[in-house]
Design a protein around this motif. Structure first.
Motif, PDB file in Angstrom:
ATOM      1  N   ALA A  13       0.478  -1.488   0.281  1.00  0.00           N
ATOM      2  CA  ALA A  13       0.195  -0.471  -0.200  1.00  0.00           C
ATOM      3  C   ALA A  13       0.932   1.277  -0.008  1.00  0.00           C
ATOM      4  CB  ALA A  13      -1.082  -0.505   1.083  1.00  0.00           C
ATOM      5  N   ALA A  14       1.839   0.814   0.834  1.00  0.00           N
ATOM      6  CA  ALA A  14       2.960   2.304   0.892  1.00  0.00           C
ATOM      7  C   ALA A  14       3.413   2.945  -0.693  1.00  0.00           C
ATOM      8  CB  ALA A  14       3.620   2.188   2.037  1.00  0.00           C
ATOM      9  N   SER A  15       4.637   1.282  -1.198  1.00  0.00           N
ATOM     10  CA  SER A  15       4.963   1.564  -2.503  1.00  0.00           C
ATOM     11  C   SER A  15       3.601   1.662  -3.296  1.00  0.00           C
ATOM     12  CB  SER A  15       5.027  -0.127  -2.671  1.00  0.00           C
ATOM     13  OG  SER A  15       5.781   0.148  -4.330  1.00  0.00           O
ATOM     14  N   ASP A  16       2.452   1.576  -3.041  1.00  0.00           N
ATOM     15  CA  ASP A  16       1.847   1.885  -4.332  1.00  0.00           C
ATOM     16  C   ASP A  16       1.700   3.372  -4.615  1.00  0.00           C
ATOM     17  OD1 ASP A  16       1.168  -0.294  -4.768  1.00  0.00           O
ATOM     18  OD2 ASP A  16      -1.586  -0.575  -3.731  1.00  0.00           O
ATOM     19  N   LYS A  17       1.863   4.149  -2.958  1.00  0.00           N
ATOM     20  CA  LYS A  17       1.827   5.591  -3.282  1.00  0.00           C
ATOM     21  C   LYS A  17       3.218   6.526  -3.572  1.00  0.00           C
ATOM     22  CE  LYS A  17      -2.619   6.129  -2.944  1.00  0.00           C
ATOM     23  NZ  LYS A  17      -3.423   7.155  -4.697  1.00  0.00           N
ATOM     24  N   LYS A  18       3.945   5.408  -3.765  1.00  0.00           N
ATOM     25  CA  LYS A  18       5.428   6.020  -4.271  1.00  0.00           C
ATOM     26  C   LYS A  18       6.561   6.443  -2.460  1.00  0.00           C
ATOM     27  CE  LYS A  18       4.340   6.323  -8.130  1.00  0.00           C
ATOM     28  NZ  LYS A  18       4.261   4.498  -9.318  1.00  0.00           N
ATOM     29  N   ALA A  19       6.139   6.171  -2.455  1.00  0.00           N
ATOM     30  CA  ALA A  19       6.959   5.556  -0.598  1.00  0.00           C
ATOM     31  C   ALA A  19       8.347   5.125  -1.034  1.00  0.00           C
ATOM     32  CB  ALA A  19       6.193   4.658   0.238  1.00  0.00           C
ATOM     33  N   ALA A  20       9.184   6.386  -0.454  1.00  0.00           N
ATOM     34  CA  ALA A  20      10.527   5.775  -0.175  1.00  0.00           C
ATOM     35  C   ALA A  20      11.186   4.888   0.666  1.00  0.00           C
ATOM     36  CB  ALA A  20      11.829   6.530  -0.657  1.00  0.00           C
ATOM     37  N   ASN A  21      12.188   3.869   0.031  1.00  0.00           N
ATOM     38  CA  ASN A  21      13.242   3.310   1.543  1.00  0.00           C
ATOM     39  C   ASN A  21      11.973   2.190   2.593  1.00  0.00           C
ATOM     40  OD1 ASN A  21      15.478   4.703   0.140  1.00  0.00           O
ATOM     41  ND2 ASN A  21      14.681   6.726   0.782  1.00  0.00           N
ATOM     42  N   ILE A  22      11.278   1.730   1.521  1.00  0.00           N
ATOM     43  CA  ILE A  22      10.710   0.633   2.398  1.00  0.00           C
ATOM     44  C   ILE A  22      11.028  -0.206   3.181  1.00  0.00           C
ATOM     45  CG2 ILE A  22       8.313  -0.357   3.002  1.00  0.00           C
ATOM     46  CD1 ILE A  22       7.343   0.963   0.078  1.00  0.00           C
ATOM     47  N   ILE A  23      11.554  -0.034   4.296  1.00  0.00           N
ATOM     48  CA  ILE A  23      12.038  -1.536   4.995  1.00  0.00           C
ATOM     49  C   ILE A  23      11.276  -1.899   6.007  1.00  0.00           C
ATOM     50  CG2 ILE A  23      14.015  -0.151   4.575  1.00  0.00           C
ATOM     51  CD1 ILE A  23      14.317   0.117   7.671  1.00  0.00           C
ATOM     52  N   ILE A  24      11.622  -3.459   6.475  1.00  0.00           N
ATOM     53  CA  ILE A  24      10.751  -3.878   7.324  1.00  0.00           C
ATOM     54  C   ILE A  24      11.611  -4.396   8.316  1.00  0.00           C
ATOM     55  CG2 ILE A  24       9.356  -5.781   8.755  1.00  0.00           C
ATOM     56  CD1 ILE A  24       8.203  -6.303   5.498  1.00  0.00           C
ATOM     57  N   PRO A  43       8.820  12.894   0.091  1.00  0.00           N
ATOM     58  CA  PRO A  43       9.237  14.754   0.143  1.00  0.00           C
ATOM     59  C   PRO A  43       8.505  15.272   0.630  1.00  0.00           C
ATOM     60  CG  PRO A  43       8.726  13.750  -2.101  1.00  0.00           C
ATOM     61  CD  PRO A  43       8.754  12.527  -1.159  1.00  0.00           C
ATOM     62  N   THR A  44       7.387  14.997   0.577  1.00  0.00           N
ATOM     63  CA  THR A  44       6.368  16.385   0.788  1.00  0.00           C
ATOM     64  C   THR A  44       5.442  15.412   2.134  1.00  0.00           C
ATOM     65  OG1 THR A  44       4.271  15.909  -0.329  1.00  0.00           O
ATOM     66  CG2 THR A  44       6.513  17.485  -1.789  1.00  0.00           C
ATOM     67  N   ALA A  45       4.536  16.607   2.787  1.00  0.00           N
ATOM     68  CA  ALA A  45       3.449  16.383   4.048  1.00  0.00           C
ATOM     69  C   ALA A  45       2.479  15.555   3.145  1.00  0.00           C
ATOM     70  CB  ALA A  45       2.851  17.670   5.151  1.00  0.00           C
ATOM     71  N   THR A  46       2.244  16.441   1.891  1.00  0.00           N
ATOM     72  CA  THR A  46       1.265  16.001   0.895  1.00  0.00           C
ATOM     73  C   THR A  46       1.220  14.636   0.697  1.00  0.00           C
ATOM     74  OG1 THR A  46       0.723  18.137   0.487  1.00  0.00           O
ATOM     75  CG2 THR A  46      -0.104  16.032  -0.645  1.00  0.00           C
ATOM     76  N   GLN A  47       2.215  13.740   0.355  1.00  0.00           N
ATOM     77  CA  GLN A  47       2.408  12.997  -0.510  1.00  0.00           C
ATOM     78  C   GLN A  47       2.701  11.612   0.692  1.00  0.00           C
ATOM     79  OE1 GLN A  47       5.912  12.146  -2.477  1.00  0.00           O
ATOM     80  NE2 GLN A  47       5.725   9.298  -2.909  1.00  0.00           N
ATOM     81  N   VAL A  48       3.279  11.849   2.290  1.00  0.00           N
ATOM     82  CA  VAL A  48       3.141  11.195   3.983  1.00  0.00           C
ATOM     83  C   VAL A  48       1.587  11.140   4.051  1.00  0.00           C
ATOM     84  CG1 VAL A  48       3.710  11.543   6.006  1.00  0.00           C
ATOM     85  CG2 VAL A  48       5.050  12.219   4.181  1.00  0.00           C
ATOM     86  N   LYS A  49       0.671  12.130   4.026  1.00  0.00           N
ATOM     87  CA  LYS A  49      -0.643  11.143   4.321  1.00  0.00           C
ATOM     88  C   LYS A  49      -1.377  10.875   3.574  1.00  0.00           C
ATOM     89  CE  LYS A  49      -1.332  16.337   6.928  1.00  0.00           C
ATOM     90  NZ  LYS A  49      -2.150  17.381   6.527  1.00  0.00           N
ATOM     91  N   ALA A  50      -1.212  11.158   1.851  1.00  0.00           N
ATOM     92  CA  ALA A  50      -1.388   9.823   0.553  1.00  0.00           C
ATOM     93  C   ALA A  50      -1.520   8.737   1.147  1.00  0.00           C
ATOM     94  CB  ALA A  50      -0.852  10.971  -0.319  1.00  0.00           C
ATOM     95  N   ILE A  51       0.067   7.680   1.664  1.00  0.00           N
ATOM     96  CA  ILE A  51       0.686   6.968   1.725  1.00  0.00           C
ATOM     97  C   ILE A  51       0.108   6.837   2.657  1.00  0.00           C
ATOM     98  CG2 ILE A  51       2.715   6.007   2.953  1.00  0.00           C
ATOM     99  CD1 ILE A  51       4.144   7.632   1.220  1.00  0.00           C
ATOM    100  N   ALA A  52      -0.196   7.009   4.534  1.00  0.00           N
ATOM    101  CA  ALA A  52      -0.587   6.766   5.628  1.00  0.00           C
ATOM    102  C   ALA A  52      -2.059   6.727   5.313  1.00  0.00           C
ATOM    103  CB  ALA A  52      -1.109   7.606   6.382  1.00  0.00           C
TER     104      ALA A  52
END
Length: 114
Positions: A13-24, A43-52
């Motif tokens: 789900a995070a990747s679908d919204k272009k999250a970077a450097n995803i780790i577990i 890079p932006t608060a807007t994208q952080v919110k979209a990922i969430a």
């Protein structure tokens, strides 16, 4: 839903919204309150919110709801607590500043690749 399946769905789900450097991070040996951290950034608060929003939406479709959410209004560091997995979505510079990977350096880290 098993915890490993949960973390994979979070990552997707995070990747679908272009999250970077995803780790577990496997936290089972270093803390008792959760099994895994999923960490990513944007890079932006807007994208952080979209990922969430996407993580929350996709998991809700599976009948999985978070226990607690923090930081959404600011969009600098959003935490979604799913019990066995805690999601940390950072704005780029905040991820560098807080450096959870270093703070919890004893945890095993796996990089997510879509």
């Amino acid at each position: 839903m098993e915890t490993t399946e949960l973390t994979q769905k979070i990552c997707k789900a995070a990747s679908d919204k272009k999250a970077a450097n995803i780790i577990i991070m496997d936290m089972r040996k270093v803390m008792s309150s959760t099994d895994y951290f999923v960490i990513c950034n944007a890079p932006t608060a807007t994208q952080v919110k979209a990922i969430a929003d996407n993580v929350e939406e996709k998991l809700a479709e599976e009948g999985v709801n978070f226990n607690h959410k923090e930081g959404y209004q600011e969009g600098e560091w959003i935490l979604l607590d799913y019990g066995d997995a805690v999601v940390h979505i950072f704005k780029d510079e905040n991820r560098e500043y807080y450096a959870l990977e270093k703070l919890w350096g004893d945890a095993e880290i796996k990089h997510y690749e879509d």
